[in-house]
Design an enzyme around this catalytic site. Structure first.
Site, PDB file in Angstrom:
ATOM      1  N   CYS A  66       4.195  61.447 -73.948  1.00  0.00           N
ATOM      2  CA  CYS A  66       3.876  60.180 -73.885  1.00  0.00           C
ATOM      3  C   CYS A  66       2.446  60.472 -75.099  1.00  0.00           C
ATOM      4  O   CYS A  66       1.262  61.449 -74.720  1.00  0.00           O
ATOM      5  CB  CYS A  66       3.297  60.450 -72.337  1.00  0.00           C
ATOM      6  SG  CYS A  66       2.052  58.782 -72.636  1.00  0.00           S
ATOM      7  N   CYS A  69      -0.816  60.642 -73.069  1.00  0.00           N
ATOM      8  CA  CYS A  69      -1.036  61.349 -72.576  1.00  0.00           C
ATOM      9  C   CYS A  69      -1.807  62.660 -73.162  1.00  0.00           C
ATOM     10  O   CYS A  69      -2.514  63.760 -72.888  1.00  0.00           O
ATOM     11  CB  CYS A  69       0.303  61.926 -71.205  1.00  0.00           C
ATOM     12  SG  CYS A  69       0.914  60.834 -70.349  1.00  0.00           S
TER      13      CYS A  69
END
Length: 418
Positions: A66, A69
């Site tokens: 991600c 993230c």
């Protein structure tokens, strides 16, 4: 009957198998977790133990692939030592919820990153800013008492300094704590609350009140302050608190738009060409006076240069004559006051008064915002990542179907886990 003797080599294995589950749980609960400001890694084997051992645990449920993230990780690394040094320490942890899906599913993780603060094991989803400094400011609100009790001038100064400028503050002088405790709990995520039990005349001068009890509402970010002398009963107190959560004139952006969603009042919206130029700054001062006299409405402003996508939903473009005034219901409808659609040069205070008079008299034309529901637009600010994922999955399925049709040879079916 012959007695069978267990071979000595199997004794350790037997003891391990007979170890009671409670003993294993005790060992897990006794696991030590670092509290020195490092971001700790948790998984299914130690997560519950961490919840039992740490009063305030801030968890990042992430996926290694991600992008959001990855950008969040250094912010958490920066915030973690500051959070660990609070009077009520907050430990920052992360869980690879793409790998440990059962753990993520247990806490309703359906997107990455998902941030949660566990207070004595009870999860609260965090949706605020992910920048390190703002993240620290926001999380301090969760672990602070609902209402702080201040016993001296020094305590008042420390409270105001530590609260920072991100949230409004409500300081009660000579106010019974029980009167505002309910609102301290109800609006804890949005404001600081404190009661000064002992204070000098210097504080009365500093906060510009001349009698007690008095409740002072302060917006440090906007350099605004307002006073409430009562009555401290019925709906009067909550109306003051609720209306004072926002500044008198709200700059409209993605953050304040979410705050408006929690307010029931309609919005007197001023659309400008550029909300940062000198003329706009002067107009905002005039709007502030009107807002102070019309607390049943929210006053906001936005520049087409700053946020043209928002402005265009009200049929305003760069070729429109600005500034323009309208009353928006915070959803799909807005009203134009007949004969007072825009502000001319000159006495703008009188023009705003005429606009408000026309609105209250009902001399308006109702219109719908352009395009889809504006609340849908607001929700898209939060769920845009989900939309990108959905588009990606659909595109992937189309490609798979296309290539599957290019080969007539029967193929065994395969189950793919997304």
């Amino acid at each position: 009957m012959a007695t069978r003797v267990l071979p000595p080599a199997l004794l350790p294995l037997l003891l391990l198998l007979l170890l009671p589950l409670s003993a294993r749980a005790t060992a897990a609960a006794g696991e030590e977790f670092p509290r020195d400001g490092r971001v700790i890694d948790l998984d299914e084997s130690n997560f519950e133990a961490a919840l039992g051992a740490i009063d305030f645990l801030f968890v990042d449920f992430y996926a290694p692939w991600c992008g959001h993230c990855k950008r969040l990780a250094p912010e958490l690394d920066e915030a973690a030592p500051v959070l660990a040094g609070l009077s009520e320490p907050i430990v920052v942890a992360k869980v690879n919820a793409d790998k440990y899906r059962k753990l993520g599913s247990k806490y309703g993780v359906d997107g990455f990153p998902t941030l949660m603060l566990f207070i004595h094991g009870v999860p609260i989803e965090y949706t605020g800013s992910r920048k390190a400094d703002q993240l620290v400011r926001n999380l301090k609100k969760f672990v602070a008492p609902d209402v702080s009790i201040l016993e001296s001038d020094a305590a008042i100064k420390n409270f105001v300094e530590n609260a920072g400028t991100s949230f409004p503050m409500f300081l009660g002088f000579g106010v019974n704590e029980s009167l505002i405790a309910e609102y301290g709990r109800k609006y804890k995520k949005r404001a600081w609350f404190a009661v000064a039990k002992d204070f000098s005349e210097d504080m009365m001068v500093a906060y510009d009140f001349d009698k007690v009890p008095a409740l002072v509402a302060i917006h440090p970010k906007y350099k605004e302050q307002s006073l409430f002398y009562g009555p401290f009963e019925g709906n009067f107190l909550e109306d003051f608190v609720r209306q004072s959560l926002l500044p008198l004139v709200v700059p409209i952006n993605t953050e304040t738009l979410k705050m408006l969603n929690d307010d029931e009042r309609k919005v007197v919206l001023t659309i400008l060409e550029d909300d940062s130029d000198e003329n706009s700054t002067q107009l905002v001062r005039v709007l502030r006076s009107a807002a102070n006299a019309n607390r049943d409405l929210v006053f906001g402003y936005v520049g087409i240069k700053q946020w043209d996508e928002f402005v265009e939903t009200f049929d305003v473009s760069k070729s429109s004559q600005l500034p323009k005034l309208l009353v928006w219901d915070r959803n799909e409808e807005y009203e134009l006051v007949d004969g007072s659609e825009r502000l001319e040069e000159g006495d703008q205070a009188s023009q705003i008064s005429q606009f408000l008079e026309g609105y209250r008299a009902g001399r308006t034309t109702k219109k719908k915002v352009s395009g889809p529901s504006f609340m849908g637009f607001l929700n898209s600010l939060v769920s845009m990542n989900s939309l990108y994922i959905l588009i990606f999955v659909i595109a992937l399925l189309v490609i798979m179907v296309y290539f599957a049709g290019q080969d007539d040879t029967p193929q065994p079916r395969r189950v793919h886990e997304e």
